[in-house]
Write a protein that holds these residues in place. Structure first.
Motif, PDB file in Angstrom:
ATOM      1  N   ASP A 195      62.711  31.163  45.120  1.00  0.00           N
ATOM      2  CA  ASP A 195      62.591  31.330  43.679  1.00  0.00           C
ATOM      3  C   ASP A 195      61.716  32.547  43.388  1.00  0.00           C
ATOM      4  O   ASP A 195      60.569  32.620  43.836  1.00  0.00           O
ATOM      5  CB  ASP A 195      61.960  30.073  43.073  1.00  0.00           C
ATOM      6  N   GLY A 196      62.259  33.496  42.637  1.00  0.00           N
ATOM      7  CA  GLY A 196      61.513  34.719  42.346  1.00  0.00           C
ATOM      8  C   GLY A 196      60.205  34.455  41.642  1.00  0.00           C
ATOM      9  O   GLY A 196      59.218  35.161  41.836  1.00  0.00           O
ATOM     10  N   ALA A 197      60.151  33.410  40.812  1.00  0.00           N
ATOM     11  CA  ALA A 197      58.914  33.083  40.106  1.00  0.00           C
ATOM     12  C   ALA A 197      57.827  32.612  41.066  1.00  0.00           C
ATOM     13  O   ALA A 197      56.640  32.689  40.752  1.00  0.00           O
ATOM     14  CB  ALA A 197      59.177  32.005  39.053  1.00  0.00           C
ATOM     15  N   GLU A 198      58.241  32.104  42.232  1.00  0.00           N
ATOM     16  CA  GLU A 198      57.259  31.719  43.245  1.00  0.00           C
ATOM     17  C   GLU A 198      56.826  32.927  44.063  1.00  0.00           C
ATOM     18  O   GLU A 198      55.652  33.068  44.399  1.00  0.00           O
ATOM     19  CB  GLU A 198      57.853  30.660  44.179  1.00  0.00           C
ATOM     20  N   LEU A 199      57.776  33.795  44.398  1.00  0.00           N
ATOM     21  CA  LEU A 199      57.463  34.954  45.223  1.00  0.00           C
ATOM     22  C   LEU A 199      56.599  35.953  44.472  1.00  0.00           C
ATOM     23  O   LEU A 199      55.694  36.570  45.031  1.00  0.00           O
ATOM     24  CB  LEU A 199      58.760  35.632  45.680  1.00  0.00           C
ATOM     25  N   PHE A 200      56.866  36.115  43.181  1.00  0.00           N
ATOM     26  CA  PHE A 200      56.124  37.063  42.352  1.00  0.00           C
ATOM     27  C   PHE A 200      55.523  36.338  41.155  1.00  0.00           C
ATOM     28  O   PHE A 200      56.128  36.299  40.083  1.00  0.00           O
ATOM     29  CB  PHE A 200      57.029  38.189  41.856  1.00  0.00           C
ATOM     30  N   PRO A 201      54.352  35.707  41.319  1.00  0.00           N
ATOM     31  CA  PRO A 201      53.734  35.013  40.189  1.00  0.00           C
ATOM     32  C   PRO A 201      53.440  35.974  39.055  1.00  0.00           C
ATOM     33  O   PRO A 201      53.088  37.125  39.272  1.00  0.00           O
ATOM     34  CB  PRO A 201      52.431  34.441  40.778  1.00  0.00           C
ATOM     35  N   VAL A 202      53.592  35.503  37.823  1.00  0.00           N
ATOM     36  CA  VAL A 202      53.460  36.363  36.646  1.00  0.00           C
ATOM     37  C   VAL A 202      52.066  36.916  36.511  1.00  0.00           C
ATOM     38  O   VAL A 202      51.864  38.056  36.136  1.00  0.00           O
ATOM     39  CB  VAL A 202      53.855  35.575  35.380  1.00  0.00           C
ATOM     40  N   ALA A 203      51.063  36.130  36.820  1.00  0.00           N
ATOM     41  CA  ALA A 203      49.676  36.565  36.642  1.00  0.00           C
ATOM     42  C   ALA A 203      48.817  35.807  37.622  1.00  0.00           C
ATOM     43  O   ALA A 203      49.300  35.006  38.407  1.00  0.00           O
ATOM     44  CB  ALA A 203      49.207  36.308  35.205  1.00  0.00           C
ATOM     45  N   VAL A 204      47.488  36.087  37.567  1.00  0.00           N
ATOM     46  CA  VAL A 204      46.571  35.310  38.386  1.00  0.00           C
ATOM     47  C   VAL A 204      46.763  33.846  38.056  1.00  0.00           C
ATOM     48  O   VAL A 204      46.750  33.452  36.889  1.00  0.00           O
ATOM     49  CB  VAL A 204      45.113  35.727  38.125  1.00  0.00           C
ATOM     50  N   GLU A 205      46.968  33.038  39.035  1.00  0.00           N
ATOM     51  CA  GLU A 205      47.334  31.651  38.833  1.00  0.00           C
ATOM     52  C   GLU A 205      46.243  30.894  38.093  1.00  0.00           C
ATOM     53  O   GLU A 205      45.076  30.895  38.465  1.00  0.00           O
ATOM     54  CB  GLU A 205      47.574  31.005  40.201  1.00  0.00           C
ATOM     55  N   ALA A 206      46.627  30.264  37.017  1.00  0.00           N
ATOM     56  CA  ALA A 206      45.688  29.440  36.262  1.00  0.00           C
ATOM     57  C   ALA A 206      45.493  28.130  37.010  1.00  0.00           C
ATOM     58  O   ALA A 206      46.452  27.482  37.420  1.00  0.00           O
ATOM     59  CB  ALA A 206      46.217  29.172  34.861  1.00  0.00           C
TER      60      ALA A 206
ATOM     61  N   ASN B 124      42.554  29.897  47.566  1.00  0.00           N
ATOM     62  CA  ASN B 124      41.390  30.530  46.951  1.00  0.00           C
ATOM     63  C   ASN B 124      41.220  30.115  45.497  1.00  0.00           C
ATOM     64  O   ASN B 124      40.096  29.985  45.004  1.00  0.00           O
ATOM     65  CB  ASN B 124      41.513  32.057  47.058  1.00  0.00           C
ATOM     66  N   VAL B 125      42.346  29.902  44.798  1.00  0.00           N
ATOM     67  CA  VAL B 125      42.268  29.428  43.418  1.00  0.00           C
ATOM     68  C   VAL B 125      41.692  28.015  43.389  1.00  0.00           C
ATOM     69  O   VAL B 125      40.894  27.676  42.505  1.00  0.00           O
ATOM     70  CB  VAL B 125      43.657  29.476  42.749  1.00  0.00           C
ATOM     71  N   PHE B 126      42.082  27.200  44.352  1.00  0.00           N
ATOM     72  CA  PHE B 126      41.544  25.842  44.455  1.00  0.00           C
ATOM     73  C   PHE B 126      40.018  25.872  44.613  1.00  0.00           C
ATOM     74  O   PHE B 126      39.286  25.160  43.915  1.00  0.00           O
ATOM     75  CB  PHE B 126      42.195  25.139  45.643  1.00  0.00           C
ATOM     76  N   LEU B 127      39.537  26.721  45.524  1.00  0.00           N
ATOM     77  CA  LEU B 127      38.093  26.840  45.710  1.00  0.00           C
ATOM     78  C   LEU B 127      37.412  27.398  44.467  1.00  0.00           C
ATOM     79  O   LEU B 127      36.386  26.888  44.014  1.00  0.00           O
ATOM     80  CB  LEU B 127      37.794  27.750  46.903  1.00  0.00           C
ATOM     81  N   ASN B 128      37.998  28.449  43.905  1.00  0.00           N
ATOM     82  CA  ASN B 128      37.372  29.117  42.766  1.00  0.00           C
ATOM     83  C   ASN B 128      37.291  28.215  41.548  1.00  0.00           C
ATOM     84  O   ASN B 128      36.368  28.341  40.744  1.00  0.00           O
ATOM     85  CB  ASN B 128      38.124  30.399  42.417  1.00  0.00           C
ATOM     86  N   ASN B 129      38.248  27.308  41.407  1.00  0.00           N
ATOM     87  CA  ASN B 129      38.188  26.400  40.266  1.00  0.00           C
ATOM     88  C   ASN B 129      36.937  25.528  40.333  1.00  0.00           C
ATOM     89  O   ASN B 129      36.262  25.305  39.319  1.00  0.00           O
ATOM     90  CB  ASN B 129      39.440  25.534  40.216  1.00  0.00           C
ATOM     91  N   HIS B 130      36.618  25.056  41.522  1.00  0.00           N
ATOM     92  CA  HIS B 130      35.397  24.257  41.685  1.00  0.00           C
ATOM     93  C   HIS B 130      34.154  25.124  41.476  1.00  0.00           C
ATOM     94  O   HIS B 130      33.171  24.682  40.861  1.00  0.00           O
ATOM     95  CB  HIS B 130      35.376  23.628  43.079  1.00  0.00           C
ATOM     96  N   ARG B 131      34.178  26.329  41.994  1.00  0.00           N
ATOM     97  CA  ARG B 131      33.048  27.226  41.808  1.00  0.00           C
ATOM     98  C   ARG B 131      32.835  27.548  40.329  1.00  0.00           C
ATOM     99  O   ARG B 131      31.694  27.594  39.848  1.00  0.00           O
ATOM    100  CB  ARG B 131      33.295  28.520  42.583  1.00  0.00           C
TER     101      ARG B 131
ATOM    102  N   ALA C 299      39.987  34.521  33.963  1.00  0.00           N
ATOM    103  CA  ALA C 299      41.349  34.001  34.118  1.00  0.00           C
ATOM    104  C   ALA C 299      41.424  32.531  33.759  1.00  0.00           C
ATOM    105  O   ALA C 299      42.437  32.059  33.235  1.00  0.00           O
ATOM    106  CB  ALA C 299      41.826  34.216  35.555  1.00  0.00           C
ATOM    107  N   VAL C 300      40.349  31.784  34.013  1.00  0.00           N
ATOM    108  CA  VAL C 300      40.332  30.354  33.744  1.00  0.00           C
ATOM    109  C   VAL C 300      39.911  30.051  32.309  1.00  0.00           C
ATOM    110  O   VAL C 300      40.513  29.224  31.624  1.00  0.00           O
ATOM    111  CB  VAL C 300      39.404  29.630  34.740  1.00  0.00           C
ATOM    112  N   THR C 301      38.870  30.728  31.823  1.00  0.00           N
ATOM    113  CA  THR C 301      38.280  30.398  30.523  1.00  0.00           C
ATOM    114  C   THR C 301      38.747  31.309  29.388  1.00  0.00           C
ATOM    115  O   THR C 301      38.616  30.947  28.220  1.00  0.00           O
ATOM    116  CB  THR C 301      36.751  30.466  30.590  1.00  0.00           C
ATOM    117  N   GLY C 302      39.235  32.488  29.712  1.00  0.00           N
ATOM    118  CA  GLY C 302      39.643  33.440  28.683  1.00  0.00           C
ATOM    119  C   GLY C 302      38.526  34.330  28.192  1.00  0.00           C
ATOM    120  O   GLY C 302      38.761  35.227  27.370  1.00  0.00           O
ATOM    121  N   VAL C 303      37.301  34.110  28.677  1.00  0.00           N
ATOM    122  CA  VAL C 303      36.156  34.933  28.283  1.00  0.00           C
ATOM    123  C   VAL C 303      35.345  35.280  29.519  1.00  0.00           C
ATOM    124  O   VAL C 303      35.493  34.651  30.573  1.00  0.00           O
ATOM    125  CB  VAL C 303      35.243  34.207  27.257  1.00  0.00           C
ATOM    126  N   THR C 304      34.479  36.270  29.404  1.00  0.00           N
ATOM    127  CA  THR C 304      33.613  36.632  30.517  1.00  0.00           C
ATOM    128  C   THR C 304      32.473  35.621  30.630  1.00  0.00           C
ATOM    129  O   THR C 304      32.190  34.883  29.669  1.00  0.00           O
ATOM    130  CB  THR C 304      33.027  38.030  30.313  1.00  0.00           C
TER     131      THR C 304
END
Length: 354
Positions: free
Chosen positions: A211-222, A291-298, A337-342
């Motif tokens: 699936d192209g949507a899997e191979l090329f994700p649109v953005a940094v994964e939320a 890495n997204v899994f780890l970063n979400n907890h961080r 990427a997660v919160t929408g703000v810095t």
């Protein structure tokens, strides 16, 4: 059919496939950096298919020089494509374009001035050493990043694309260095053109199966929320027990704070094979990248610290490092990427509503 005619047919097939592949990537995923770089790599590879010869025994005509220069510069595009393919947070910088321009310009000068000055072997050797250097960078990027991908079929396709392109490019670079100045005959160029056509066809086929949507994700994964979704009725009890143990490692031991934590380390702590942990995080928790899994907890820890009035004077970088990030840049990008703000804006918003 003569060797020359067969070689021409193989070259034409490769060029046609590569141009169609590039056009397809731009048409379907032109808004995705990895797809745009993939399209650029396909176009540069078409230039390679049209211009490459195994043995270099004479000076190239002037009209051939731009194709050779574009083909050489394509190795930089390949390196950038590899980075974007395995790192959803990768962004192009101005100096990436400068590197591509320098390599392309050097190859062009090689064709028109350095080689004609009686330095054919030197010119070919230097250019191909540059190619080998960027192939090494691309392979290193693949090795460092591929294990973080939690989607098994996508991981295999990504590795196949990079490894097949790198193997073909590396063998050809070494071969051209060795046989420069030697007449190898039409058969060598015919075999090379045939191998390239087969590799291009295999890559196109492999990409169509994912699936192209899997191979090329649109953005940094939320990232999904930390709370677990309702477990399906058919969920295996052993899997649920492992998920509970994993979440305890995250919540109680804060294992995500460890430097250079990998999915292999986490699997060893849980005493399960790495592939099973990858499947659990992907299929049960909804993450596609470790890495997204780890970063979400961080980031959850950082959000709590930034909202805490008692830590209002603690620098943002200290909070980031305490949560497990290695530098401020990746923390800022992941946080936004997660919160929408810095992080600074988040702290100010929390302070104003306190």
């Amino acid at each position: 059919m003569t060797f020359a005619a067969t070689e021409l047919a193989f070259r034409a097939a490769s060029v046609a496939l590569l141009l169609v592949l590039g056009a397809s990537l731009v048409s379907d995923f032109g808004y995705v950096l990895a797809a745009r770089l993939g399209a650029g790599f396909a176009i540069g590879s078409a230039a390679h298919a049209a211009s490459y010869s195994v043995g270099v025994t004479s000076l190239v005509p002037a009209w051939h020089a731009p194709l050779i220069a574009l083909s050489t510069g394509n190795i930089v595009v390949f390196w950038l494509f590899t980075r974007a393919l395995f790192d959803d947070e990768f962004r192009l910088r101005w100096w990436h374009g400068l590197i591509w321009g320098l390599v392309t310009a050097f190859s062009f000068v090689n064709c028109l001035w350095i080689a004609p000055g009686g330095n054919v072997r030197l010119a070919v050797t230097v250019v191909n050493l540059i190619v080998l250097g960027f192939i090494a960078l691309a392979v290193a990027q693949t090795i460092n990043s591929w294990s973080a991908d939690l989607v098994e079929r996508r991981r295999r396709v990504r590795v196949f694309i990079v490894c097949s392109a790198a193997l073909y490019g590396g063998v050809n670079a070494l071969l051209q260095i060795v046989v420069t100045g030697v007449e190898v005959g039409d058969i060598a160029d015919t075999i090379n053109a045939g191998v390239l056509a087969c590799i291009v066809a295999a890559i196109a086929y492999a990409m169509m199966r994912v699936d192209g949507a899997e191979l090329f994700p649109v953005a940094v994964e939320a990232a999904p929320p930390l709370v677990l979704s309702q477990a399906p009725a058919a969920e295996d009890a052993a899997d649920q027990k492992l998920i509970d143990a994993l979440m305890r490692l995250m919540a109680d031991e804060r294992i995500y704070r460890q430097e250079n934590i990998t999915i292999g380390v986490l699997a060893n702590r849980l005493k399960i094979p790495e592939y099973r942990l990858r499947r659990l995080i992907n299929q049960r928790l909804g993450y596609r990248n470790f890495n997204v899994f780890l970063n979400n907890h961080r980031i959850e820890e950082a959000k709590a610290a930034l909202a805490d009035p008692a830590q209002a004077e603690v620098p943002v970088i200290t909070i980031a490092m305490d949560a497990g990030f290695q530098s401020l840049g990746p923390f800022n990008r992941a946080f936004k990427a997660v919160t929408g703000v810095t992080p600074t804006e988040y702290r100010r918003l929390k302070a104003s509503t306190a």
